[in-house]
Scaffold this active site. Structure first.
Site, PDB file in Angstrom:
ATOM      1  N   HIS A 165      -2.532  -0.213  -8.077  1.00 50.99           N
ATOM      2  CA  HIS A 165      -2.901  -1.462  -7.412  1.00 50.99           C
ATOM      3  C   HIS A 165      -4.361  -1.451  -6.929  1.00 50.99           C
ATOM      4  CE1 HIS A 165       1.428  -2.327  -7.036  1.00 50.99           C
ATOM      5  NE2 HIS A 165       1.589  -1.130  -6.517  1.00 50.99           N
TER       6      HIS A 165
HETATM    7  C1  BDR Z   1      -0.025  -2.056  -1.942  1.00 54.61           C
HETATM    8  O1  BDR Z   1       0.838  -1.427  -1.001  1.00 54.61           O
HETATM    9  C2  BDR Z   1       0.554  -0.062  -0.892  1.00 54.61           C
HETATM   10  O2  BDR Z   1       1.732   0.675  -0.954  1.00 54.61           O
HETATM   11  C3  BDR Z   1      -0.417   0.270  -1.986  1.00 54.61           C
HETATM   12  O3  BDR Z   1      -1.347   1.242  -1.540  1.00 54.61           O
HETATM   13  C4  BDR Z   1      -1.090  -1.041  -2.288  1.00 54.61           C
HETATM   14  O4  BDR Z   1      -2.218  -1.239  -1.458  1.00 54.61           O
HETATM   15  C5  BDR Z   1       0.787  -2.535  -3.113  1.00 54.61           C
HETATM   16  O5  BDR Z   1       1.752  -3.461  -2.694  1.00 54.61           O
END
Ligand code: BDR
Ligand code: CA
Length: 315
Positions: free
Chosen positions: A244
């Site tokens: 992400h």
């Molecule tokens: C986001 O949530 C976190 O767990 C990850 O680092 C990312 O920023 C994804 O939904």
């Protein structure tokens, strides 16, 4: 070459945050990382801070200051994600204890002071976690909002809907009031939601390639990804894990790899059922003013090639 861009990375590391931070710190020709500001999110603040210091240590960029920020959302109890990231938030390779130390200034003060000091319109906020630090800075010093060049953030979803609830993505869900302040602020927003990050899936060949680099950084990223991907492959049956947060830094480096639309995005803060939903007017069915460039797709192969090329620069 385009001028170097000044950025502040606001983060809650997290393995995918870690890869994003390494990508930024390995790109000094394009990015001047003024500081890393840490927030509670994936794990409590003491651990996200520790992780940020460990990651900065791996990069070798001891010149980049790290600041501890808010330890809980604006109005709610914190929500964490150990089931995704492990008990430390950065499970994978054993990294020992951090050698670097955090600055004594609070992250929110650093954000305010930096935006007041630098030329208006020159500092981009790259946010990889809940938006608590940014919203607190905007609440305390509204004059800085007009000085922000842009906010590039990982958060939200439209077609993918939610990952932490059926309706909401983690970063927005954890602190929806903070997200609401940011989305209503009038700052120029670029949003990297699950719709694009779920297309940025790791592959076995990519992880093997990192290991083949024979470097500490390559081994660290491979081990984080190995740990991180088991959650998504089990949940979604996907080939790999969505990286992400590196999408934020990759957008800074190569916006041409991404496609999206300028649309209106608002945050649900009232309903318990859909709390933290990013209500995205993708089809333009309202007359609400566009407030965000909402990204929907990317060139996955080019994204992973960029990541490998930059991580290969680190020891
Ligand atoms: C986001 O949530 C976190 O767990 C990850 O680092 C990312 O920023 C994804 O939904
Ligand atoms: Ca994150």
């Amino acid at each position: 070459m385009a001028a170097k861009q000044k950025i502040i990375i606001d983060t809650d590391p997290g393995q995918d945050d870690a890869v994003a931070i390494l990508l930024a710190l390995a790109s000094p020709e394009e990015l001047d990382v003024l500081g890393i500001t840490v927030v509670a999110g994936n794990v409590p603040l003491a651990l996200t801070l520790r992780n940020a210091l460990l990651i900065t240590g791996i990069s070798g960029r001891t010149d980049v200051p790290v600041f501890a920020g808010c330890d809980r959302p604006l109005k709610r109890e914190g929500v964490t994600a150990e089931e995704v990231h492990g008990a430390t938030g950065l499970d994978g390779i054993d990294l020992g204890d951090p050698v670097l130390r955090a600055e004594t200034t609070h992250a929110v003060d650093f954000i305010i002071e930096t935006l007041r000091r630098e030329e208006p319109g020159t500092v981009t906020l790259c946010t990889l976690g809940p938006l608590t630090n940014i919203a607190t800075a905007f609440n305390r010093a509204p004059d800085i909002i007009a000085r922000v060049k842009r906010i590039v953030l990982m958060g939200g979803a439209y077609f993918e809907v939610g990952n932490v609830t059926p309706a909401a993505e983690f970063n927005i869900y954890v602190d929806p009031e903070a997200a609401d302040i940011v989305f209503r602020s009038g700052a120029d927003l670029v949003v990297l939601p699950l719709d694009v990050t779920h297309k940025a899936l790791t592959s076995r060949a990519w992880i093997d390639g990192l290991r083949a680099l024979g470097t500490h950084a390559g081994e660290a990223v491979a081990s984080w990804t190995d740990f991180f991907e088991r959650f998504d492959t089990q949940k979604y049956g996907s080939e790999g894990a969505p990286l992400h947060d590196p999408c934020v830094i990759a957008w800074m480096l190569r916006p041409d790899l991404f496609q999206g639309r300028h649309i209106n995005v608002e945050i649900e803060t009232g309903s318990e059922l859909t709390l933290g939903m990013t209500v995205a007017d993708w089809w333009g069915v309202t007359k609400r003013e566009p407030n965000a460039l909402f990204i929907g797709s990317l060139d996955r192969d080019a994204f992973y090639a960029l990541l490998t090329e930059r991580i290969a620069r680190l020891k």
